[in-house]
Design an enzyme around this catalytic site. Structure first.
Site, short mmCIF file in Angstrom:
data_model
loop_
_atom_site.label_atom_id
_atom_site.label_comp_id
_atom_site.label_asym_id
_atom_site.label_seq_id
_atom_site.Cartn_x
_atom_site.Cartn_y
_atom_site.Cartn_z
N GLU A 167 48.14 51.48 80.70
CA GLU A 167 47.80 52.87 80.38
C GLU A 167 48.61 53.85 81.21
O GLU A 167 48.78 55.00 80.82
CB GLU A 167 46.30 53.10 80.58
N HIS A 171 44.64 51.58 75.06
CA HIS A 171 43.80 52.39 75.94
C HIS A 171 43.42 53.66 75.16
O HIS A 171 44.24 54.21 74.45
CB HIS A 171 44.60 52.77 77.18
#
Ligand SMILES: [Mg+2]
Length: 387
Positions: free
Chosen positions: A251, A301
């Site tokens: 992420e 994510h």
């Protein structure tokens, strides 16, 4: 069709109670939306990753750097525009806020493409590889109280009662406390629930390995962002030491060039690109193809408003099986179950994730309207817009 204007919209609301993770506490929710307008009246909606004051810095990039490059362009030139914007910014930031800003623009351009053709995003991206998939309940964030184990256990139970079959908790308080919190979540969740823990890069590799062993003993499924994202060698070391526990991350990585490092250095078992940060839909699809070439599953994510939730619902539908078969690894939708007006009130037609989870055994399906398939509520935007 030509682009005539780019609107950057920052929304904020105060939280009743601050919620934290290993790097700090949130006192406010922020959502940074963009609307790209065209001379044919069509507009596209995107979202840019970055909470709090970061959103204001990204707004300046959108206004002063990206908008002048976009006015007059054909918005359907998604790939050409992406590379023009990236090439323009390369010397000033190949990671971070410039790339997040490009991401939101790219998302809005794909939304225009969908509205112009009347097709949902999943169709534009090659069609659904699955009709539905599980959502996992994100919760168990830090709270400013001493008996956090009691709170975590009760929250895990509550999320399971909502119908979720998988949960994710925040850790990052040290080996002993993390073990105690993970034990509490396991007790609260009960049997048969998939458990994940997210340290948000709180540790150096040595400590991360100790915590990972405790999570593995408790039967946790993945350990997310155990160490800092810059330490590729450390990731590989942690992953090697924790066979049997899935190491997840990505992420805080940017574009195909950053994710290439995570893959070639064998850092993760599950790659988690964030579409509103890592380069948008155009870049997400390239990262997905590259990850699958390395045999690495992608599980996005998700941290944003219902604009991003809806977008990720399309992305989850188009991720091909890896490697293919009757009983496959299924990607899951990350869904924040903590109080969040950008999940409950931002859209005219709500996504109804919680209703879907409750009535469909923890599973959800993407919106079917053109583009991302969402309609922002103008009254809500007027009320919470701060810039
Ligand atoms: Mg995370």
């Amino acid at each position: 069709m030509r682009i005539t204007d780019v609107e950057s919209i920052i929304l904020q609301h105060d939280m009743d109670e601050p919620l934290g993770y290993s790097q700090g506490y949130y006192h406010q929710r922020t959502a940074h939306l963009v609307r790209v307008h065209t001379d044919e009246g069509l507009f596209g909606v995107g979202e840019i990753f970055g909470a709090g004051n970061v959103a204001f810095a990204n707004q300046a990039i959108v206004h002063h750097v990206l908008t002048p490059l976009l006015i007059g362009r054909n918005p359907l030139d998604t790939n050409a525009i992406w590379h023009d914007l990236y090439n323009h910014l390369r010397d000033h930031g190949q990671k971070g806020m410039p790339i997040a800003s490009i991401s939101g623009i790219d998302i809005a351009l794909w939304d225009i493409l969908g509205k112009a053709t009347g097709l949902p995003l999943y169709q534009l991206l090659g069609g659904k590889c699955r009709e539905d998939y599980p959502a996992y309940g994100y919760g168990m964030m830090f709270q400013q109280r001493d008996d956090l184990e009691v709170a975590y256990s009760a929250e895990a139970q509550r999320i399971v009662e909502l119908g979720f079959t998988a949960l994710k908790m925040k850790i990052g308080m040290g080996i002993a406390r993390d073990t105690s919190l993970a034990t509490a979540v396991k007790q609260g969740a009960g049997e048969g629930i998939k458990l994940m823990a997210d340290a948000n890069h709180a540790y150096a590799p040595g400590e991360a390995i100790c915590i990972g062993k405790a999570l593995r003993d408790l039967g946790f499924y993945w350990f997310e962002e155990p160490i800092m994202p810059e330490d590729y060698q450390g990731y590989a070391m942690v992953r090697q030491a924790l066979a049997g526990l899935q190491i997840a991350g990505g992420e805080a990585e940017w574009t195909r060039f950053g994710h290439r490092e995570l893959l070639t250095r064998q850092c993760v078992d599950i790659l988690q690109p964030e579409v509103s940060a890592t380069g948008g839909i155009s870049e997400f699809m390239k990262i997905l193809a590259m990850a699958h070439a390395f045999g690495t599953p992608v599980l996005p994510h998700v941290w944003g408003s219902d604009v991003l939730i809806a977008l990720d619902m399309h992305l989850l539908a188009v991720i091909p099986d890896l490697p293919g078969g009757l009983h496959q690894f299924e990607p899951m939708l990350e869904y924040d179950t903590t109080p969040n007006l950008f999940h409950s009130q931002l859209l005219r037609e709500p996504l109804d994730i919680l209703e879907q989870v409750k009535t469909q055994q923890g599973r959800v399906r993407p919106p079917a309207g053109p583009g991302i398939g969402i309609d922002l509520d103008p009254d809500f935007i007027d009320r919470y817009r701060v810039a």
